[in-house]
Design a protein around this motif. Structure first.
Motif, mmCIF file in Angstrom:
data_model
loop_
_atom_site.group_PDB
_atom_site.id
_atom_site.type_symbol
_atom_site.label_atom_id
_atom_site.label_comp_id
_atom_site.label_asym_id
_atom_site.label_seq_id
_atom_site.Cartn_x
_atom_site.Cartn_y
_atom_site.Cartn_z
ATOM 1 N N GLU A 74 0.862 -1.155 -0.118
ATOM 2 C CA GLU A 74 -0.060 0.114 -0.013
ATOM 3 C C GLU A 74 0.754 1.365 0.042
ATOM 4 O OE1 GLU A 74 -3.127 1.891 3.073
ATOM 5 O OE2 GLU A 74 -2.920 0.082 3.175
ATOM 6 N N ALA A 75 0.547 2.181 -0.901
ATOM 7 C CA ALA A 75 1.606 3.237 -1.158
ATOM 8 C C ALA A 75 0.928 4.125 -0.057
ATOM 9 C CB ALA A 75 1.239 4.059 -2.140
ATOM 10 N N ILE A 76 1.973 5.253 0.538
ATOM 11 C CA ILE A 76 1.644 6.270 1.466
ATOM 12 C C ILE A 76 0.698 7.268 0.775
ATOM 13 C CG2 ILE A 76 2.728 8.180 2.701
ATOM 14 C CD1 ILE A 76 5.054 6.465 3.056
ATOM 15 N N SER A 77 -0.377 7.353 1.600
ATOM 16 C CA SER A 77 -1.444 8.304 0.946
ATOM 17 C C SER A 77 -1.209 9.797 1.383
ATOM 18 C CB SER A 77 -2.708 7.780 1.290
ATOM 19 O OG SER A 77 -3.101 7.896 2.871
ATOM 20 N N VAL A 78 -2.143 10.698 0.601
ATOM 21 C CA VAL A 78 -2.073 12.087 1.246
ATOM 22 C C VAL A 78 -2.599 12.010 2.474
ATOM 23 C CG1 VAL A 78 -3.365 14.316 0.772
ATOM 24 C CG2 VAL A 78 -2.464 12.628 -1.188
ATOM 25 N N ASP A 79 -3.693 11.317 2.890
ATOM 26 C CA ASP A 79 -3.969 11.227 4.250
ATOM 27 C C ASP A 79 -3.051 11.010 5.213
ATOM 28 O OD1 ASP A 79 -6.634 11.773 3.535
ATOM 29 O OD2 ASP A 79 -7.208 9.848 3.461
ATOM 30 N N ASP A 80 -2.106 10.067 4.919
ATOM 31 C CA ASP A 80 -0.793 9.646 6.006
ATOM 32 C C ASP A 80 -0.018 11.091 5.826
ATOM 33 O OD1 ASP A 80 -1.547 7.163 6.139
ATOM 34 O OD2 ASP A 80 -0.413 6.538 4.204
ATOM 35 N N VAL A 81 0.158 11.699 5.197
ATOM 36 C CA VAL A 81 0.930 12.998 5.104
ATOM 37 C C VAL A 81 0.364 14.035 5.991
ATOM 38 C CG1 VAL A 81 2.005 14.889 3.824
ATOM 39 C CG2 VAL A 81 2.064 12.559 3.059
ATOM 40 N N ILE A 82 -0.895 14.002 5.634
ATOM 41 C CA ILE A 82 -1.707 15.271 6.347
ATOM 42 C C ILE A 82 -1.925 14.654 7.915
ATOM 43 C CG2 ILE A 82 -3.982 16.179 6.822
ATOM 44 C CD1 ILE A 82 -4.408 15.999 3.637
ATOM 45 N N ALA A 83 -1.770 13.383 8.192
ATOM 46 C CA ALA A 83 -1.891 13.220 9.577
ATOM 47 C C ALA A 83 -0.795 13.353 10.360
ATOM 48 C CB ALA A 83 -2.203 11.684 9.709
ATOM 49 N N ALA A 84 0.659 13.142 9.465
ATOM 50 C CA ALA A 84 1.681 13.524 10.257
ATOM 51 C C ALA A 84 1.938 14.950 10.311
ATOM 52 C CB ALA A 84 2.804 12.904 9.385
ATOM 53 N N HIS A 85 1.418 15.979 9.531
ATOM 54 C CA HIS A 85 1.520 17.234 9.514
ATOM 55 C C HIS A 85 0.508 17.598 10.718
ATOM 56 C CE1 HIS A 85 1.176 21.474 8.165
ATOM 57 N NE2 HIS A 85 -0.021 21.311 8.422
ATOM 58 N N GLU A 86 -0.631 17.060 10.890
ATOM 59 C CA GLU A 86 -1.549 17.538 12.071
ATOM 60 C C GLU A 86 -0.831 17.009 13.538
ATOM 61 O OE1 GLU A 86 -5.318 15.532 11.065
ATOM 62 O OE2 GLU A 86 -5.705 17.157 9.826
ATOM 63 N N VAL A 87 -0.205 15.980 13.562
ATOM 64 C CA VAL A 87 0.647 15.779 14.663
ATOM 65 C C VAL A 87 1.766 16.823 15.181
ATOM 66 C CG1 VAL A 87 2.333 14.096 15.813
ATOM 67 C CG2 VAL A 87 0.432 13.236 14.702
#
Length: 105
Positions: A74-87
């Motif tokens: 599974e590729a890293i999704s935009v949601d993954d990047v956004i979640a890291a940004h939110e943390v």
């Protein structure tokens, strides 16, 4: 909890944003992690630029004795990047305090 075997995969592939040199093993150190978000300190051996990076490491369930081929992961999704940004955005403190209260940190 994930080990740091994933770290081997970034050497020779991740480049300095300032000069474009690829990072060597000595240039990258793990600062800590929070769930699947790993924070690394990078110091470029070529130009001296320093920075902090976030690496998202997801555990993959192997369907056989060997891990899935890269094309099937599974590729890293935009949601993954956004979640890291939110943390990071929600955090109010230094990088070390990101890991307060996490066992083994």
């Amino acid at each position: 909890m994930f080990g740091t075997n994933w770290l081997e995969g970034i050497f020779g592939t991740v480049r300095c944003a300032n000069c474009g040199a690829t990072y060597d093993r000595e240039d990258v150190s793990v600062v800590g992690n929070r769930e699947e978000y790993w924070f690394v300190r990078c110091s470029c051996h070529a130009c001296g630029t320093q920075g902090i990076g976030v690496v998202i490491v997801k555990e993959l369930a192997a369907t056989s004795a060997t891990a899935e081929p890269a094309a099937e992961r599974e590729a890293i999704s935009v949601d993954d990047v956004i979640a890291a940004h939110e943390v990071l955005r929600a955090h109010t403190g230094d990088v070390h305090s990101l890991f307060d209260g996490i066992p083994g940190r």
